[in-house]
Design a protein around this motif. Structure first.
Motif, PDB file in Angstrom:
ATOM      1  N   LEU A  58      22.429  51.258 -47.389  1.00  0.00           N
ATOM      2  CA  LEU A  58      21.136  51.211 -47.392  1.00  0.00           C
ATOM      3  C   LEU A  58      20.978  50.038 -46.264  1.00  0.00           C
ATOM      4  O   LEU A  58      19.490  49.847 -45.992  1.00  0.00           O
ATOM      5  CB  LEU A  58      20.619  50.835 -49.002  1.00  0.00           C
ATOM      6  CG  LEU A  58      20.878  51.576 -49.678  1.00  0.00           C
ATOM      7  CD1 LEU A  58      20.182  50.402 -51.019  1.00  0.00           C
ATOM      8  CD2 LEU A  58      19.014  52.261 -49.440  1.00  0.00           C
ATOM      9  N   THR A  59      21.077  49.320 -45.973  1.00  0.00           N
ATOM     10  CA  THR A  59      21.147  47.960 -45.079  1.00  0.00           C
ATOM     11  C   THR A  59      20.977  48.697 -43.626  1.00  0.00           C
ATOM     12  O   THR A  59      20.263  48.584 -42.762  1.00  0.00           O
ATOM     13  CB  THR A  59      22.554  47.331 -44.821  1.00  0.00           C
ATOM     14  OG1 THR A  59      22.761  46.624 -46.350  1.00  0.00           O
ATOM     15  CG2 THR A  59      21.687  45.896 -43.719  1.00  0.00           C
ATOM     16  N   VAL A  60      22.353  50.044 -43.150  1.00  0.00           N
ATOM     17  CA  VAL A  60      21.787  50.949 -42.433  1.00  0.00           C
ATOM     18  C   VAL A  60      20.678  51.596 -42.226  1.00  0.00           C
ATOM     19  O   VAL A  60      19.914  51.475 -40.408  1.00  0.00           O
ATOM     20  CB  VAL A  60      22.244  52.104 -41.847  1.00  0.00           C
ATOM     21  CG1 VAL A  60      21.885  52.707 -40.788  1.00  0.00           C
ATOM     22  CG2 VAL A  60      24.020  51.215 -41.851  1.00  0.00           C
ATOM     23  N   LEU A 222       5.136  43.073 -42.781  1.00  0.00           N
ATOM     24  CA  LEU A 222       6.319  43.996 -42.862  1.00  0.00           C
ATOM     25  C   LEU A 222       7.372  43.968 -43.127  1.00  0.00           C
ATOM     26  O   LEU A 222       8.176  44.266 -44.087  1.00  0.00           O
ATOM     27  CB  LEU A 222       5.256  46.142 -43.114  1.00  0.00           C
ATOM     28  CG  LEU A 222       5.768  47.449 -43.582  1.00  0.00           C
ATOM     29  CD1 LEU A 222       6.468  47.283 -45.047  1.00  0.00           C
ATOM     30  CD2 LEU A 222       5.465  48.095 -43.295  1.00  0.00           C
ATOM     31  N   ILE A 223       7.589  43.741 -41.658  1.00  0.00           N
ATOM     32  CA  ILE A 223       9.229  43.434 -41.259  1.00  0.00           C
ATOM     33  C   ILE A 223       9.601  42.775 -42.460  1.00  0.00           C
ATOM     34  O   ILE A 223      11.065  42.298 -42.879  1.00  0.00           O
ATOM     35  CB  ILE A 223       9.277  43.371 -39.835  1.00  0.00           C
ATOM     36  CG1 ILE A 223       8.181  43.923 -39.381  1.00  0.00           C
ATOM     37  CG2 ILE A 223      10.120  42.373 -39.228  1.00  0.00           C
ATOM     38  CD1 ILE A 223       8.047  43.386 -38.131  1.00  0.00           C
ATOM     39  N   GLU A 224       9.039  41.213 -42.808  1.00  0.00           N
ATOM     40  CA  GLU A 224       9.563  40.325 -43.398  1.00  0.00           C
ATOM     41  C   GLU A 224       9.952  40.797 -44.793  1.00  0.00           C
ATOM     42  O   GLU A 224      10.984  40.141 -46.003  1.00  0.00           O
ATOM     43  CB  GLU A 224       8.550  39.242 -43.647  1.00  0.00           C
ATOM     44  CG  GLU A 224       7.914  38.486 -43.255  1.00  0.00           C
ATOM     45  CD  GLU A 224       7.226  37.496 -42.730  1.00  0.00           C
ATOM     46  OE1 GLU A 224       6.376  37.507 -44.077  1.00  0.00           O
ATOM     47  OE2 GLU A 224       6.774  37.083 -41.828  1.00  0.00           O
ATOM     48  N   ASP A 225       8.789  42.146 -45.660  1.00  0.00           N
ATOM     49  CA  ASP A 225       9.561  42.930 -46.762  1.00  0.00           C
ATOM     50  C   ASP A 225      10.754  43.054 -46.410  1.00  0.00           C
ATOM     51  O   ASP A 225      12.016  42.662 -47.483  1.00  0.00           O
ATOM     52  CB  ASP A 225       8.302  43.548 -46.691  1.00  0.00           C
ATOM     53  CG  ASP A 225       7.146  42.239 -47.625  1.00  0.00           C
ATOM     54  OD1 ASP A 225       7.346  41.972 -47.922  1.00  0.00           O
ATOM     55  OD2 ASP A 225       6.070  43.099 -47.657  1.00  0.00           O
ATOM     56  N   ILE A 226      10.689  44.273 -45.196  1.00  0.00           N
ATOM     57  CA  ILE A 226      12.155  44.536 -44.952  1.00  0.00           C
ATOM     58  C   ILE A 226      13.129  43.686 -45.150  1.00  0.00           C
ATOM     59  O   ILE A 226      14.288  44.105 -45.375  1.00  0.00           O
ATOM     60  CB  ILE A 226      11.794  45.821 -43.760  1.00  0.00           C
ATOM     61  CG1 ILE A 226      10.588  46.410 -44.074  1.00  0.00           C
ATOM     62  CG2 ILE A 226      12.832  46.588 -43.404  1.00  0.00           C
ATOM     63  CD1 ILE A 226      10.892  47.145 -42.968  1.00  0.00           C
ATOM     64  N   GLU A 229      14.224  42.765 -48.146  1.00  0.00           N
ATOM     65  CA  GLU A 229      15.385  44.058 -48.712  1.00  0.00           C
ATOM     66  C   GLU A 229      16.630  44.064 -48.027  1.00  0.00           C
ATOM     67  O   GLU A 229      17.663  43.597 -48.964  1.00  0.00           O
ATOM     68  CB  GLU A 229      15.112  45.061 -48.110  1.00  0.00           C
ATOM     69  CG  GLU A 229      13.665  45.195 -49.300  1.00  0.00           C
ATOM     70  CD  GLU A 229      14.386  44.680 -50.899  1.00  0.00           C
ATOM     71  OE1 GLU A 229      14.916  44.870 -51.480  1.00  0.00           O
ATOM     72  OE2 GLU A 229      13.408  44.907 -51.223  1.00  0.00           O
ATOM     73  N   VAL A 230      17.108  43.129 -47.334  1.00  0.00           N
ATOM     74  CA  VAL A 230      18.399  43.420 -45.812  1.00  0.00           C
ATOM     75  C   VAL A 230      19.160  42.670 -46.675  1.00  0.00           C
ATOM     76  O   VAL A 230      20.778  42.738 -46.903  1.00  0.00           O
ATOM     77  CB  VAL A 230      18.624  43.420 -45.098  1.00  0.00           C
ATOM     78  CG1 VAL A 230      19.159  42.522 -44.500  1.00  0.00           C
ATOM     79  CG2 VAL A 230      17.385  44.186 -44.124  1.00  0.00           C
TER      80      VAL A 230
END
Length: 235
Positions: A58-60, A222-226, A229-230
């Motif tokens: 998922l991290t990938v 949106l990058i902050e949301d991604i 999740e990481v």
């Protein structure tokens, strides 16, 4: 990865190796042992960072999404014409043509992702929803600025944009596509199709310049949301 807390060279090597094996072998075949062996580290080292195989892959996928969105924001900040839907989607098309992992993620390639596609549904589904919110607001701003057709609402323009994009992404497949049309030709046709369908003939450059930092910031959010999740998945 943008955050130095989880961007160590060792973790990058693990993620790079996992991404390569995922594309070459598919999720079902790859094991943590395989990733560790090909990365030249012990299996225990992988588990220092990730609870299990699902968290690793998922991290990938999240990292791949981070990279696509970050490059989109950078292009917009550097060139206001990248705000135009025709340029936005054709740039994504080119990225997916060149990056097999991003292509598998965005097209939901079952052969590559396998069971991971279902395991990732909750996480990536939420992010897909956020991505749609960002794109809808992006189109709303362009619509209000006179850059898009005025006879249709932004929601209708989004539908048309998605329908055209899906046709180019899926019909004929990627990256091979129609045998007698190379990637650059298909990218140009995609850009022309979107521009002719939803954009005005001469989008006002001054409006694009005004909106460029605003829209780029939308994609950075949106990058902050991604990345959030990481962080949930990395020890």
């Amino acid at each position: 990865m943008a955050d130095p807390d989880f961007a160590s060279p060792r973790m990058e090597r693990v993620l790079d190796t996992a991404a390569d094996l995922l594309v070459r072998w598919g999720y079902q075949r790859v094991t943590i042992d395989d990733v560790a062996r090909h990365a030249g580290i012990g299996k225990g080292t992988v588990y220092l960072h990730f609870h299990n195989k699902e968290a690793l892959f998922l991290t990938v996928l999240l990292r791949a999404q981070h990279q696509v969105v970050a490059s989109t924001a950078e292009r917009m900040a550097a060139d206001p014409e990248q705000l135009l839907p025709s340029r936005l989607v054709s740039s994504l098309y080119r990225v997916l043509s060149e990056d097999p992992l991003a292509r598998a993620l965005y097209l939901g390639d079952a052969e590559v992702l396998g069971r991971l596609a279902h395991e990732a549904a909750d996480t990536l589904g939420a992010l897909v929803g956020r991505r749609q919110e960002v794109l809808t607001e992006h189109l709303r701003l362009l619509h209000a600025a006179g850059c898009l057709r005025s006879d249709l609402r932004p929601e209708a323009l989004l539908y048309m944009l998605s329908a055209i994009g899906a046709g180019f992404f899926f019909v004929g497949g990627m990256p091979g596509g129609t045998p007698d049309l190379d990637v650059e030709t298909r990218t140009d046709l995609l850009e022309r199709a979107i521009a002719a369908t939803i954009e005005v003939p001469d989008p006002p450059a001054v409006e694009l310049e005004r909106l460029a930092p605003v829209v780029a910031e939308l994609y950075r959010s949106l990058i902050e949301d991604i990345d959030h999740e990481v962080r949930r998945r990395v020890r």
